[in-house]
Design an enzyme around this catalytic site. Structure first.
Site, short mmCIF file in Angstrom:
data_model
loop_
_atom_site.label_atom_id
_atom_site.label_comp_id
_atom_site.label_asym_id
_atom_site.label_seq_id
_atom_site.Cartn_x
_atom_site.Cartn_y
_atom_site.Cartn_z
N TYR A 146 -1.32 -6.49 32.32
CA TYR A 146 -0.92 -5.54 31.28
C TYR A 146 -1.05 -4.13 31.84
O TYR A 146 -2.05 -3.80 32.46
CB TYR A 146 -1.82 -5.70 30.05
CG TYR A 146 -1.50 -4.73 28.93
CD1 TYR A 146 -0.31 -4.85 28.20
CD2 TYR A 146 -2.37 -3.71 28.60
CE1 TYR A 146 -0.02 -3.96 27.17
CE2 TYR A 146 -2.09 -2.82 27.57
CZ TYR A 146 -0.91 -2.95 26.86
OH TYR A 146 -0.63 -2.07 25.84
N ASP A 245 -3.01 -0.65 39.54
CA ASP A 245 -3.40 -0.15 38.22
C ASP A 245 -4.90 -0.36 38.06
O ASP A 245 -5.38 -1.51 37.98
CB ASP A 245 -2.59 -0.90 37.15
CG ASP A 245 -2.91 -0.42 35.73
OD1 ASP A 245 -3.83 0.40 35.57
OD2 ASP A 245 -2.24 -0.90 34.80
N LYS A 273 -9.13 4.89 30.64
CA LYS A 273 -10.36 4.36 30.05
C LYS A 273 -11.62 5.14 30.46
O LYS A 273 -11.84 6.21 29.91
CB LYS A 273 -10.44 2.86 30.34
CG LYS A 273 -9.22 2.15 29.69
CD LYS A 273 -9.34 0.66 29.47
CE LYS A 273 -8.22 0.18 28.55
NZ LYS A 273 -7.21 -0.66 29.16
C1 LIG Z 1 -5.66 -0.49 28.90
C2 LIG Z 1 -4.78 -0.63 30.07
C3 LIG Z 1 -3.58 0.10 30.19
C4 LIG Z 1 -3.04 0.94 29.06
O1 LIG Z 1 -3.85 2.03 28.77
P1 LIG Z 1 -3.66 2.75 27.32
O2 LIG Z 1 -4.56 3.93 27.43
O3 LIG Z 1 -4.07 1.75 26.30
O4 LIG Z 1 -2.23 3.13 27.22
C5 LIG Z 1 -2.87 0.01 31.37
N1 LIG Z 1 -3.29 -0.78 32.38
C6 LIG Z 1 -4.41 -1.51 32.30
C7 LIG Z 1 -4.83 -2.35 33.45
C8 LIG Z 1 -5.18 -1.48 31.14
O5 LIG Z 1 -6.27 -2.26 31.05
#
Ligand SMILES: *Cc1c(COP(=O)(O)O)cnc(C)c1O
Length: 442
Positions: A146, A245, A273
């Site tokens: 994701y 990511d 995060k």
């Molecule tokens: C949470 C997450 C996102 C998205 O971040 P948001 O701040 O919710 O848009 C993207 N990549 C990874 C791996 C994530 O865990």
């Protein structure tokens, strides 16, 4: 039926559903996968959240990752208050954002970063930059990874190992997803096939540095080569870029994220995060040669009214400053203890499961009998969701707040001390017993 009072949350949920679709600002919060009423949180402190009915829970969600130091950390609050008192947004550069950028650069292999407001924006912008840099259109992603709700990544795999995606959500056009290739995480053959077929059209591979959104699935070693290293090698061989990511893993699984553990990184990296310390802040970065293609020095457009916001920046840089090596060592110890207790409780009630981790980030898979490892989404998706739901409610009823989906990681914080752990340890056998009943009933 919950044994804790939930009248206030129930009333709020009804009210919320009248004014907000599903009553929530992000879908997983609605408890759809586990049933029952989502708890409306009134306040949080350290390792605990308190709901609108006054129930206190040990929190294992941590706002889905950001709260590495625990909730309402006094020094973070102080930095936020001081920043806010000096004005909350200027739409002009500040010293504080330069400092946060420098902290990210000091902890990771990136040479330059651009600050944004969410992980979604970070990955969306990184993909645009990769496309602009390579002059190519296609993006390769992995099923079960994701990266936020970016249109081109909201795709479902077709049948077969490496396929062009189809929209997984109405509102995403076929044309958008026609440029997205979906492969299987940790499956090198699926990636090789994609490059055989589309090699000269692929702008980038985007991968989670360690998958955390299908449950925790670290990159697998094969013939001494890590999966992310393989992705880097094959991407470069074909003139494509790799984006790792680290929105979830960054500044969580170690001071330097997943890169700090396996030394594998993409040409571009995305963060979010933890680096926002509970505020909307995220970033993407990479080699200067690539980042210099961004507007205003380069032609690839990217912007944001609130990007580098001084309050979010203060929370983020204070969090990173306080996240010392000792904090990560303590998180690792806490996670190791907790994983052992979870395993003991589930074994005692003969609940089939697999626990996987990267650093202190871990998840419990409620797999069918006989599954001993979860290499990718196709295995993760076979989880016993009914068993998880019983386990989840067993914990909740006993004062432990876990992510309401079996595909989510468990998030610890530096505030999870012995007292918080003891509460979890007490709840675990009761939750495991509930999971056993679900298995027997099925
Ligand atoms: C949470 C997450 C996102 C998205 O971040 P948001 O701040 O919710 O848009 C993207 N990549 C990874 C791996 C994530 O865990």
């Amino acid at each position: 039926m919950s044994s804790l009072p939930t009248e206030v949350s129930e009333a709020l949920f009804e009210r919320a559903q009248r004014v907000i679709p599903g009553g929530v600002s992000s879908p997983v919060r609605a408890f759809r996968a586990v049933g029952g009423t989502p708890r409306f949180i009134r306040s949080a402190k350290g390792a605990y959240v308190t709901d609108a009915d006054g129930n206190e829970y040990v929190d294992l969600v941590g706002s889905w990752g950001p709260m590495l130091l625990g909730h309402a950390h006094p020094e973070v609050l102080d930095a936020v208050a001081r920043a806010a008192a000096g004005g909350t947004s200027f739409g002009a550069p500040t010293e504080a954002e330069v400092e946060l950028a420098q902290m990210i650069i000091d902890r990771t292999p990136v040479e330059q970063v651009r600050l944004v407001n969410s992980g979604t924006e970070a990955t969306m912008s990184a993909i645009r930059l990769a496309r602009g840099f390579t002059g190519r259109d296609k993006v390769l992603k992995f099923e079960g990874c994701y990266h936020g709700h970016v249109d081109s990544l909201l795709v479902a795999a077709g049948s077969g190992a490496a396929t062009l995606g189809h929209p997984s959500s109405p509102g995403v056009t076929e044309a958008t997803t026609a440029d997205t290739i979906v492969c299987t995480y940790n499956d090198r053959v699926s990636v090789e096939r994609a490059f055989e077929e589309y090699g000269d059209q692929i702008a980038c591979i985007i991968t989670e540095a360690a998958a955390g959104n299908m449950g925790v699935v670290p990159p697998a070693e094969e013939d001494g080569e890590n999966f992310t290293a393989f992705l880097c090698r094959i991407a470069h061989h074909h003139g494509a870029l790799l984006i790792t990511d680290e929105v979830m893993t960054g500044f969580r699984v170690s001071r330097s994220g997943q890169w700090g553990l396996d030394r594998q990184h993409g040409d571009l990296m995305t963060f979010g995060k933890v680096m926002g310390g509970g505020f909307p802040a995220a970033a993407f970065g990479g080699r200067a040669e690539i980042m210099q293609r961004l507007s205003p020095v380069g032609p690839v457009y990217q912007a944001g009214t609130l990007s580098g916001n001084p309050v979010a920046t203060a929370a983020g840089s204070t969090t990173l400053r306080l996240a010392t090596d000792e904090v990560y060592a303590q998180l690792d110890r806490t996670a190791t203890l907790l994983r052992a207790e979870i395993g003991k409780a589930l074994d005692a009630f003969q609940v089939p499961h697999v626990i996987q981790h990267s650093g202190s980030l871990f998840s419990v898979f409620f797999t069918p009998e006989g599954v001993t490892a979860v290499p990718d989404w196709s295995v993760s998706a076979t989880q016993r969701q009914d068993v998880f739901a019983a386990f989840f409610h067993g914990l909740l009823d006993n004062g432990v707040y876990l992510g309401p989906s079996c595909f989510e990681a468990w998030f610890l914080s530096a505030a999870h001390d012995d007292a918080a752990l003891d509460r979890i340890f007490e709840a675990l056998p009761k939750a495991a017993a509930a999971a056993r009943i679900a298995i027997t009933a099925a």
